[in-house]
Structure formats: C-alpha cells, structure tokens
Write a protein that holds these residues in place. Structure first.
Motif, mmCIF file in Angstrom:
data_model
loop_
_atom_site.group_PDB
_atom_site.id
_atom_site.type_symbol
_atom_site.label_atom_id
_atom_site.label_comp_id
_atom_site.label_asym_id
_atom_site.label_seq_id
_atom_site.Cartn_x
_atom_site.Cartn_y
_atom_site.Cartn_z
ATOM 1 N N TYR A 109 0.815 -1.219 0.000
ATOM 2 C CA TYR A 109 0.000 0.000 0.000
ATOM 3 C C TYR A 109 0.848 1.270 0.000
ATOM 4 N N GLU A 112 3.631 2.178 -4.045
ATOM 5 C CA GLU A 112 2.968 2.257 -5.346
ATOM 6 C C GLU A 112 3.966 2.228 -6.507
ATOM 7 N N TYR A 142 -1.963 -4.738 -3.339
ATOM 8 C CA TYR A 142 -2.090 -3.308 -3.604
ATOM 9 C C TYR A 142 -3.404 -3.006 -4.339
ATOM 10 N N ARG A 148 -7.272 1.845 -6.074
ATOM 11 C CA ARG A 148 -5.919 1.366 -6.350
ATOM 12 C C ARG A 148 -5.885 0.454 -7.581
ATOM 13 N N ARG A 151 -5.526 2.817 -10.319
ATOM 14 C CA ARG A 151 -4.168 3.359 -10.354
ATOM 15 C C ARG A 151 -3.229 2.396 -11.081
#
Length: 283
Positions: A109, A112, A142, A148, A151
């Motif tokens: 976490y 990234e 993640y 996320r 992302r």
C-alpha cells in the motif's frame, strides 16, 4: 458472445477429473492453475507438454494461466520475481494460452511506484512471449479496492483487468460502480459470488456480486467468464488464499460443488435473455 471457462482444479486435482468435469458441464475453456497437485508455475516442460496435449486431445483449450505472479511481498527479490515471470510465460506458451493472470503484491500500500515498476517490467516481458497480463483485484494486495485497481491499470501500459466481483464485495466496494469504472480495462471475468454481511461464498446470483449486471456488461462484448466456484475447500486452496473459506452450503464432493457453480451461472445467463449456441451464449 459469452463463452464459459473454469478453474477445473476446484472440481478435481487430477487432469483426468478436470477434463471429465469440464466435459460434463459443456465447457471447452480452462484457466489452468493446478494439475495433478502441482501449481502451474512449478510444472516442468515435460509435464506442461504432456498436459497440454491431454487437454487438446479432449477438446479443451487453455484460455489463461491462473498464475500466482504478484502474490508475494512487494519487497521480495526483484530478479527472482522476473525469473518467475519468465518461467510462467514459457509454460503459457507451451499451453498455447494467450493470457496470464497476475496480482499486485502484498504489503504494498505504501509502495505504489515499486508495484508499477514490477508490473510494467512483467507486462513488457509478456509482450515478448505474445501474452496479455490480466490483473485480478484481490484482498490485501495493492490493487484490492477500486481506487488502487484503477491506479495500477492507468499506470501500467498494456495491463488488462480480470474482474472478480466477489473480491470487491469482500473489501467493501460497490460492485456496480466497479463494473462501470473498470469497463474500459476489463478483458475477462472471474465469476464467484459472496454475501457481503457474512462473507459466505454462494453460487452466482445468490450474493452481492452484481452477477446480472456483470453478465449484461459481458454480453456487450466477446467475453469469457471463468467459473471460480470457491464453494468447497479444494486441494491447493491454502496456496492461493490465506483466509478461511466460509461456505453457505455443503456438498458431497468437489464435483458437486463445481457443477452447482456452473449451473447457477448458466441459469443467470439464461435469465439475462441470452440463448445457448455452439461455443457459448449470445443475445
């Protein structure tokens, strides 16, 4: 058209039992994860060649390799990760699969950029083997929650999504929202369902996984749905999930649980108005 695929190792550890379960349910695609007690990433060339021939001789095509890539700590040795990728991609080529399922690392976490770096390198290597990497949303990695996952998909070129509704339920996400926001990235789907309040695994359509909406989205494209029942403990479960499985129903054996999962999904597809045709279902 919607085509059905399955993790047949949930029906039987043996390749012969997997083929029997697939044929019994009219499924001609498999997502290979474990065969005869060995994880797909650990097969030898000789094993992979023999198993690929046995699937092909029985009319079963390997749609995807359900690899464990990325289900490791983000701080694990980078070179070892890339070597594992190379090996999995070699095995995928032997099976003549075009897709490989991947994850986005534990304890990541706060890491990234390292997640992006590793997955970008893996995706670039996969292209050299003619493969598409598909990221599965999975709790505690993640890319578990929608923000996320987006992302990852926005920052790793050529990475696609394999959408798992039950996993989104388990991390508290609204599946309808996730379906809509990930639609541009979604390449195929895993189908298992979960009751949000109890976290019990149930047949498709009986939980909070928005299965009817998933089917409607899939029907708008040439989509593959991989049945991943998780209705009963199967050999190798502990290798892929570090949590206790909560099932709402009991079954006499894994074949019955597998058949129940497939039948439930087929019924949901029919309720959505699709008609069975050779090779799958269409509007």
């Amino acid at each position: 058209m919607i085509r059905l695929c399955a993790f047949a190792d949930e029906a039987d550890v043996s390749i012969k039992g997997q083929i029997t379960a697939l044929k019994r349910n009219g499924i001609s695609l498999i997502e290979v994860r474990g065969i005869n007690g060995t994880n797909v990433a650990d097969l030898t060339d000789e094993q992979a060649v023999a198993y690929a021939k046995e699937y092909a001789d029985n009319g079963i095509k390997v749609w995807s390799v359900g690899s464990p890539l990325g289900k490791t700590d983000v701080s694990a040795d980078y070179d070892a990760f890339m070597a594992k990728c190379k090996r999995v991609f070699e095995i995928a080529n032997i099976f003549q699969a075009k897709n490989v399922r991947v994850f986005s690392f534990y304890n990541a976490y706060e890491s990234e950029e390292e997640v992006f770096r590793r997955l970008t390198a893996a995706t670039d290597l996969a292209k050299e083997y003619g493969l598409t990497l598909c990221h599965e949303n999975e709790k505690e990695i993640y890319g578990d929650v929608l923000f996320r996952v987006k992302r990852v998909l926005e920052h790793v070129p050529n990475l696609k999504s394999v959408f798992d509704p039950a996993n989104f339920v388990e991390v508290g996400e609204d599946v309808e929202t996730a379906l809509n926001e990930l639609a541009p990235y979604t390449y195929y789907y895993h189908v298992k369902d979960t009751v949000r309040e109890t976290e019990e695994k149930v047949p498709a359509g009986m939980g909070d996984g928005a299965i009817p909406s998933l089917i409607r989205q899939a029907a708008e494209r040439d989509a593959v749905l991989t049945v991943e029942p998780h209705l009963a403990i199967f050999e190798g479960y502990a290798q892929i999930d570090n949590t206790e499985m909560k099932g709402k129903f009991t079954f006499k054996d894994n074949h019955e649980a597998f058949d129940t999962a497939v039948t439930a999904l087929k019924n949901e597809i029919l309720k959505a108005g699709l008609k069975p045709v050779e090779g799958g279902f269409e509007q």
